[in-house]
Write an enzyme that holds these catalytic residues in place. Structure first.
Site, mmCIF file in Angstrom:
data_model
loop_
_atom_site.group_PDB
_atom_site.id
_atom_site.type_symbol
_atom_site.label_atom_id
_atom_site.label_comp_id
_atom_site.label_asym_id
_atom_site.label_seq_id
_atom_site.Cartn_x
_atom_site.Cartn_y
_atom_site.Cartn_z
ATOM 1 N N SER A 119 25.950 -53.959 22.271
ATOM 2 C CA SER A 119 26.479 -53.058 23.305
ATOM 3 C C SER A 119 25.919 -53.466 24.654
ATOM 4 C CB SER A 119 26.087 -51.612 23.014
ATOM 5 O OG SER A 119 26.255 -50.833 24.192
ATOM 6 N N HIS B 33 30.518 -54.758 22.272
ATOM 7 C CA HIS B 33 30.818 -53.322 22.290
ATOM 8 C C HIS B 33 30.708 -52.828 23.740
ATOM 9 C CE1 HIS B 33 30.784 -49.311 20.265
ATOM 10 N NE2 HIS B 33 29.957 -48.959 21.234
ATOM 11 N N ASP C 166 30.858 -49.630 26.134
ATOM 12 C CA ASP C 166 30.729 -48.165 26.128
ATOM 13 C C ASP C 166 31.286 -47.563 27.406
ATOM 14 O OD1 ASP C 166 29.421 -47.394 23.655
ATOM 15 O OD2 ASP C 166 27.741 -48.609 24.346
ATOM 16 N N MET D 16 32.196 -44.234 29.503
ATOM 17 C CA MET D 16 31.845 -42.808 29.597
ATOM 18 C C MET D 16 32.467 -42.224 30.856
ATOM 19 S SD MET D 16 27.831 -43.087 28.633
ATOM 20 C CE MET D 16 27.276 -44.088 27.237
ATOM 21 N N HIS E 27 34.617 -48.565 23.235
ATOM 22 C CA HIS E 27 34.260 -47.249 22.697
ATOM 23 C C HIS E 27 34.514 -46.236 23.796
ATOM 24 C CE1 HIS E 27 30.761 -44.538 21.021
ATOM 25 N NE2 HIS E 27 31.942 -43.951 20.940
ATOM 26 N N MET F 283 34.331 -42.939 25.228
ATOM 27 C CA MET F 283 33.707 -41.606 25.227
ATOM 28 C C MET F 283 34.311 -40.853 26.409
ATOM 29 S SD MET F 283 29.883 -42.882 24.270
ATOM 30 C CE MET F 283 30.247 -44.543 24.818
ATOM 31 N N MET G 270 28.745 -41.906 14.555
ATOM 32 C CA MET G 270 27.688 -41.923 15.583
ATOM 33 C C MET G 270 26.350 -41.543 14.940
ATOM 34 S SD MET G 270 28.993 -42.978 18.394
ATOM 35 C CE MET G 270 27.498 -42.753 19.378
ATOM 36 N N ASP H 203 26.572 -46.486 15.325
ATOM 37 C CA ASP H 203 26.292 -46.693 16.741
ATOM 38 C C ASP H 203 25.229 -45.707 17.206
ATOM 39 O OD1 ASP H 203 26.395 -47.276 19.427
ATOM 40 O OD2 ASP H 203 28.434 -46.527 19.741
HETATM 41 C C1 DX5 Z 1 25.776 -44.242 23.000
HETATM 42 C C2 DX5 Z 1 26.624 -45.494 22.965
HETATM 43 C C3 DX5 Z 1 25.981 -46.575 22.226
HETATM 44 C C4 DX5 Z 1 24.717 -47.066 22.855
HETATM 45 C C5 DX5 Z 1 23.835 -47.612 21.806
HETATM 46 O O1 DX5 Z 1 26.405 -43.266 23.688
HETATM 47 O O2 DX5 Z 1 27.872 -45.231 22.361
HETATM 48 O O3 DX5 Z 1 26.871 -47.670 21.999
HETATM 49 O O4 DX5 Z 1 24.914 -48.056 23.822
HETATM 50 O O5 DX5 Z 1 22.621 -47.876 22.389
HETATM 51 P P1 DX5 Z 1 21.310 -48.078 21.512
HETATM 52 O O6 DX5 Z 1 21.599 -49.203 20.571
HETATM 53 O O7 DX5 Z 1 20.290 -48.391 22.529
HETATM 54 O O8 DX5 Z 1 21.065 -46.783 20.803
HETATM 55 ZN ZN ZN Z 2 29.074 -47.043 21.671
#
Ligand code: DX5
Ligand code: ZN
Length: 216
Positions: free
Chosen positions: A8, A33, A35, A37, A65, A67, A135, A170
């Site tokens: 990620s 990956h 992320d 948000m 991903h 979110m 998750m 994740d």
């Molecule tokens: C959390 C994300 C993850 C995050 C994982 O909201 O969806 O993908 O980046 O980070 P680590 O591996 O540091 O927990």
């Molecule tokens: Zn993620």
């Protein structure tokens, strides 16, 4: 099923993002990956489609991903156009889950469905995505601790979806938790801070891959 590690980039140094991604690609990573948000579904803002566009010529599979609330309104289309190979939406983010997954597929992408730690697995009894993301932290931030009760949840998820669906985990994945996840039935592991938060991301990638495959 082949075990895959998906780094990620949330924890990467964005000033040298392509160099960071090149490090893990050289170490054997085939999936990145991303992320996304929106400041609504989760409190923080992170990154947009420009990041996919900046990486799309590197030959890696970009797994986005989302979110974000109501991903089907515009973000699915936007990220598909930006080069996503897989798009993951959250069951909690829309009442139109089935529509959103079909929309993802209509753009030629693999369709992933994620659930938060507090969300029951029952949706997977009704809908079969290409990828089921369990998750293992509450989404929104990298670097959180793995929620231990997730292991039992992954086992239940594998029993529901059968052998063909990719089960991804994740959050809080590192060389210690990776093997536990795989033993429980996960086949794709996201790792952010345990790779890009380390001095040597390539070595960290390999350490997690080895821990995941030896135990399996
Ligand atoms: C959390 C994300 C993850 C995050 C994982 O909201 O969806 O993908 O980046 O980070 P680590 O591996 O540091 O927990
Ligand atoms: Zn993620």
């Amino acid at each position: 099923m082949t075990i895959e590690i998906a780094p990620s980039i949330l924890s990467a140094d964005f000033g040298i993002l392509r160099e960071q991604v090149q490090l893990v690609e050289d170490a054997g990573a085939r999936i990145i990956h991303v992320d996304v948000m929106d400041g609504q579904f989760v409190p923080p803002l992170s990154m947009g489609p420009q990041v996919c566009e900046a990486l799309r010529d590197m030959g890696l599979h970009l797994e986005v991903h989302l979110m974000v609330d109501r991903p089907e309104t515009i973000q699915v289309e936007t990220f598909a156009a930006a080069g996503a190979g897989t798009i993951i939406i959250h069951a909690e983010a829309t009442p139109a889950v089935d529509y959103a997954l079909e929309l993802i597929r209509s753009h030629g992408c693999k369709a992933g469905l994620a659930v938060n730690p507090a969300t029951p697995l029952s949706i997977y009894e009704e809908i079969e995505p290409d990828l089921a993301l369990c998750m293992t932290v509450n989404p929104g931030w990298g670097g959180q601790s793995f929620i231990a009760s997730s292991i039992e949840k992954i086992t239940r998820l594998r029993a529901i979806v059968g052998d063909e669906v990719v089960i991804e985990v994740d959050g809080g994945v590192d060389a210690r938790t990776a093997g536990l996840c795989v033993a429980a039935g996960a086949s794709r592991l996201v790792a952010g801070s345990a790779i890009f938060g380390q001095d040597d991301p390539a070595r960290a990638f390999n350490d997690i891959l080895n821990a995941a495959t030896i135990r399996n």
